[in-house]
Design a protein around this motif. Structure first.
Motif, PDB file in Angstrom:
ATOM      1  N   GLY A   2       0.785  -1.209   0.000  1.00  0.00           N
ATOM      2  CA  GLY A   2       0.000   0.000   0.000  1.00  0.00           C
ATOM      3  C   GLY A   2       0.828   1.275   0.000  1.00  0.00           C
ATOM      4  N   THR A   3       2.033   1.232   0.556  1.00  0.00           N
ATOM      5  CA  THR A   3       2.853   2.437   0.618  1.00  0.00           C
ATOM      6  C   THR A   3       3.407   2.843  -0.739  1.00  0.00           C
ATOM      7  OG1 THR A   3       4.830   1.175   1.167  1.00  0.00           O
ATOM      8  CG2 THR A   3       3.547   2.034   3.015  1.00  0.00           C
ATOM      9  N   LEU A   4       3.414   1.950  -1.720  1.00  0.00           N
ATOM     10  CA  LEU A   4       3.900   2.312  -3.049  1.00  0.00           C
ATOM     11  C   LEU A   4       3.059   3.426  -3.665  1.00  0.00           C
ATOM     12  CD1 LEU A   4       4.820  -1.069  -4.757  1.00  0.00           C
ATOM     13  CD2 LEU A   4       6.359   0.700  -3.970  1.00  0.00           C
ATOM     14  N   PHE A   9       8.512   7.664  -4.884  1.00  0.00           N
ATOM     15  CA  PHE A   9       9.520   6.600  -4.987  1.00  0.00           C
ATOM     16  C   PHE A   9      10.945   7.131  -4.893  1.00  0.00           C
ATOM     17  CE2 PHE A   9       9.879   7.736  -9.423  1.00  0.00           C
ATOM     18  CZ  PHE A   9      11.088   7.226  -9.865  1.00  0.00           C
ATOM     19  N   VAL A  10      11.128   8.451  -4.963  1.00  0.00           N
ATOM     20  CA  VAL A  10      12.463   9.035  -4.859  1.00  0.00           C
ATOM     21  C   VAL A  10      12.758   9.450  -3.420  1.00  0.00           C
ATOM     22  CG1 VAL A  10      13.984  10.889  -5.650  1.00  0.00           C
ATOM     23  CG2 VAL A  10      12.410   9.790  -7.250  1.00  0.00           C
ATOM     24  N   ASN A  23       5.703   8.429 -12.781  1.00  0.00           N
ATOM     25  CA  ASN A  23       6.912   8.411 -13.591  1.00  0.00           C
ATOM     26  C   ASN A  23       6.654   7.448 -14.747  1.00  0.00           C
ATOM     27  OD1 ASN A  23       9.452   6.845 -14.333  1.00  0.00           O
ATOM     28  ND2 ASN A  23      10.308   8.611 -13.295  1.00  0.00           N
ATOM     29  N   PRO A  24       6.820   7.897 -15.991  1.00  0.00           N
ATOM     30  CA  PRO A  24       6.482   7.034 -17.137  1.00  0.00           C
ATOM     31  C   PRO A  24       7.443   5.861 -17.346  1.00  0.00           C
ATOM     32  CG  PRO A  24       7.446   9.095 -17.892  1.00  0.00           C
ATOM     33  CD  PRO A  24       7.260   9.224 -16.410  1.00  0.00           C
ATOM     34  N   VAL A  25       8.627   5.911 -16.788  1.00  0.00           N
ATOM     35  CA  VAL A  25       9.608   4.840 -16.982  1.00  0.00           C
ATOM     36  C   VAL A  25       9.326   3.663 -16.054  1.00  0.00           C
ATOM     37  CG1 VAL A  25      12.064   4.249 -16.865  1.00  0.00           C
ATOM     38  CG2 VAL A  25      11.361   6.467 -17.768  1.00  0.00           C
ATOM     39  N   VAL A  26       9.088   3.943 -14.768  1.00  0.00           N
ATOM     40  CA  VAL A  26       8.899   2.868 -13.792  1.00  0.00           C
ATOM     41  C   VAL A  26       7.467   2.764 -13.296  1.00  0.00           C
ATOM     42  CG1 VAL A  26      11.303   2.871 -13.044  1.00  0.00           C
ATOM     43  CG2 VAL A  26       9.670   4.361 -11.897  1.00  0.00           C
ATOM     44  N   GLU A  40      15.825  11.562  -9.397  1.00  0.00           N
ATOM     45  CA  GLU A  40      14.806  10.753 -10.066  1.00  0.00           C
ATOM     46  C   GLU A  40      15.460   9.796 -11.058  1.00  0.00           C
ATOM     47  OE1 GLU A  40      10.835  11.171 -12.877  1.00  0.00           O
ATOM     48  OE2 GLU A  40      12.226  12.845 -12.759  1.00  0.00           O
ATOM     49  N   GLN A  41      16.398  10.295 -11.844  1.00  0.00           N
ATOM     50  CA  GLN A  41      17.065   9.449 -12.830  1.00  0.00           C
ATOM     51  C   GLN A  41      17.848   8.326 -12.160  1.00  0.00           C
ATOM     52  OE1 GLN A  41      19.316  12.146 -15.253  1.00  0.00           O
ATOM     53  NE2 GLN A  41      17.513  12.855 -16.368  1.00  0.00           N
ATOM     54  N   LYS A  42      18.507   8.635 -11.053  1.00  0.00           N
ATOM     55  CA  LYS A  42      19.268   7.617 -10.330  1.00  0.00           C
ATOM     56  C   LYS A  42      18.330   6.551  -9.759  1.00  0.00           C
ATOM     57  CE  LYS A  42      22.306   6.893  -6.371  1.00  0.00           C
ATOM     58  NZ  LYS A  42      21.532   5.755  -5.894  1.00  0.00           N
ATOM     59  N   GLU A  43      17.230   6.990  -9.182  1.00  0.00           N
ATOM     60  CA  GLU A  43      16.276   6.048  -8.589  1.00  0.00           C
ATOM     61  C   GLU A  43      15.603   5.194  -9.667  1.00  0.00           C
ATOM     62  OE1 GLU A  43      14.986   4.244  -5.230  1.00  0.00           O
ATOM     63  OE2 GLU A  43      16.374   5.929  -5.310  1.00  0.00           O
ATOM     64  N   GLU A  44      15.330   5.775 -10.836  1.00  0.00           N
ATOM     65  CA  GLU A  44      14.794   4.996 -11.962  1.00  0.00           C
ATOM     66  C   GLU A  44      15.739   3.850 -12.289  1.00  0.00           C
ATOM     67  OE1 GLU A  44      14.349   7.413 -15.447  1.00  0.00           O
ATOM     68  OE2 GLU A  44      12.569   8.417 -14.684  1.00  0.00           O
ATOM     69  N   LYS A  45      17.022   4.167 -12.400  1.00  0.00           N
ATOM     70  CA  LYS A  45      18.024   3.151 -12.731  1.00  0.00           C
ATOM     71  C   LYS A  45      18.070   2.071 -11.653  1.00  0.00           C
ATOM     72  CE  LYS A  45      22.925   2.692 -13.949  1.00  0.00           C
ATOM     73  NZ  LYS A  45      23.080   1.406 -13.339  1.00  0.00           N
ATOM     74  N   ASP A  46      18.039   2.486 -10.375  1.00  0.00           N
ATOM     75  CA  ASP A  46      18.077   1.518  -9.278  1.00  0.00           C
ATOM     76  C   ASP A  46      16.853   0.603  -9.295  1.00  0.00           C
ATOM     77  OD1 ASP A  46      20.465   2.623  -8.459  1.00  0.00           O
ATOM     78  OD2 ASP A  46      19.590   3.748  -6.778  1.00  0.00           O
ATOM     79  N   VAL A  47      15.676   1.192  -9.557  1.00  0.00           N
ATOM     80  CA  VAL A  47      14.446   0.391  -9.595  1.00  0.00           C
ATOM     81  C   VAL A  47      14.496  -0.600 -10.748  1.00  0.00           C
ATOM     82  CG1 VAL A  47      11.957   0.500 -10.019  1.00  0.00           C
ATOM     83  CG2 VAL A  47      13.007   2.088  -8.412  1.00  0.00           C
ATOM     84  N   LEU A  48      14.918  -0.143 -11.915  1.00  0.00           N
ATOM     85  CA  LEU A  48      14.987  -1.035 -13.077  1.00  0.00           C
ATOM     86  C   LEU A  48      16.041  -2.115 -12.891  1.00  0.00           C
ATOM     87  CD1 LEU A  48      14.540   1.492 -16.001  1.00  0.00           C
ATOM     88  CD2 LEU A  48      12.854  -0.105 -15.088  1.00  0.00           C
ATOM     89  N   ASP A  49      17.167  -1.769 -12.294  1.00  0.00           N
ATOM     90  CA  ASP A  49      18.218  -2.765 -12.044  1.00  0.00           C
ATOM     91  C   ASP A  49      17.750  -3.839 -11.070  1.00  0.00           C
ATOM     92  OD1 ASP A  49      19.978  -1.530 -13.762  1.00  0.00           O
ATOM     93  OD2 ASP A  49      21.149  -0.561 -12.183  1.00  0.00           O
ATOM     94  N   SER A  50      16.938  -3.458 -10.104  1.00  0.00           N
ATOM     95  CA  SER A  50      16.504  -4.418  -9.086  1.00  0.00           C
ATOM     96  C   SER A  50      15.399  -5.338  -9.587  1.00  0.00           C
ATOM     97  CB  SER A  50      16.040  -3.688  -7.830  1.00  0.00           C
ATOM     98  OG  SER A  50      14.845  -2.978  -8.076  1.00  0.00           O
ATOM     99  N   LEU A  51      14.790  -5.032 -10.724  1.00  0.00           N
ATOM    100  CA  LEU A  51      13.719  -5.901 -11.245  1.00  0.00           C
ATOM    101  C   LEU A  51      14.216  -7.296 -11.566  1.00  0.00           C
ATOM    102  CD1 LEU A  51      11.712  -3.570 -13.634  1.00  0.00           C
ATOM    103  CD2 LEU A  51      11.006  -4.440 -11.413  1.00  0.00           C
TER     104      LEU A  51
END
Length: 60
Positions: A2-4, A9-10, A23-26, A40-51
């Motif tokens: 629920g917290t998502l 997310f940043v 955010n359209p990327v994640v 934001e760009q750094k967190e996008e990369k971290d989220v995508l890497d962790s998938l």
């Protein structure tokens, strides 16, 4: 999970649909303060890497 929907997310601060956009990327909510920043760009990369953590492709 629920917290998502209730936190940026940043910066992880509480948000509402009126004070955030997706955010359209994640496809996660982001507050207006973090939108368009380097953080934001750094967190996008971290989220995508962790998938892919823990997953192995079976097509090889």
């Amino acid at each position: 999970m629920g917290t998502l929907n209730t936190r940026c997310f940043v910066c992880k601060k509480a948000i509402t649909p009126e004070t955030s956009t997706l955010n359209p990327v994640v496809n996660l909510p982001i507050c207006e303060k973090c939108k368009g920043t380097d953080a934001e760009q750094k967190e996008e990369k971290d989220v995508l890497d962790s998938l892919a953590d823990g997953f192995v492709c079976g097509c090889i």
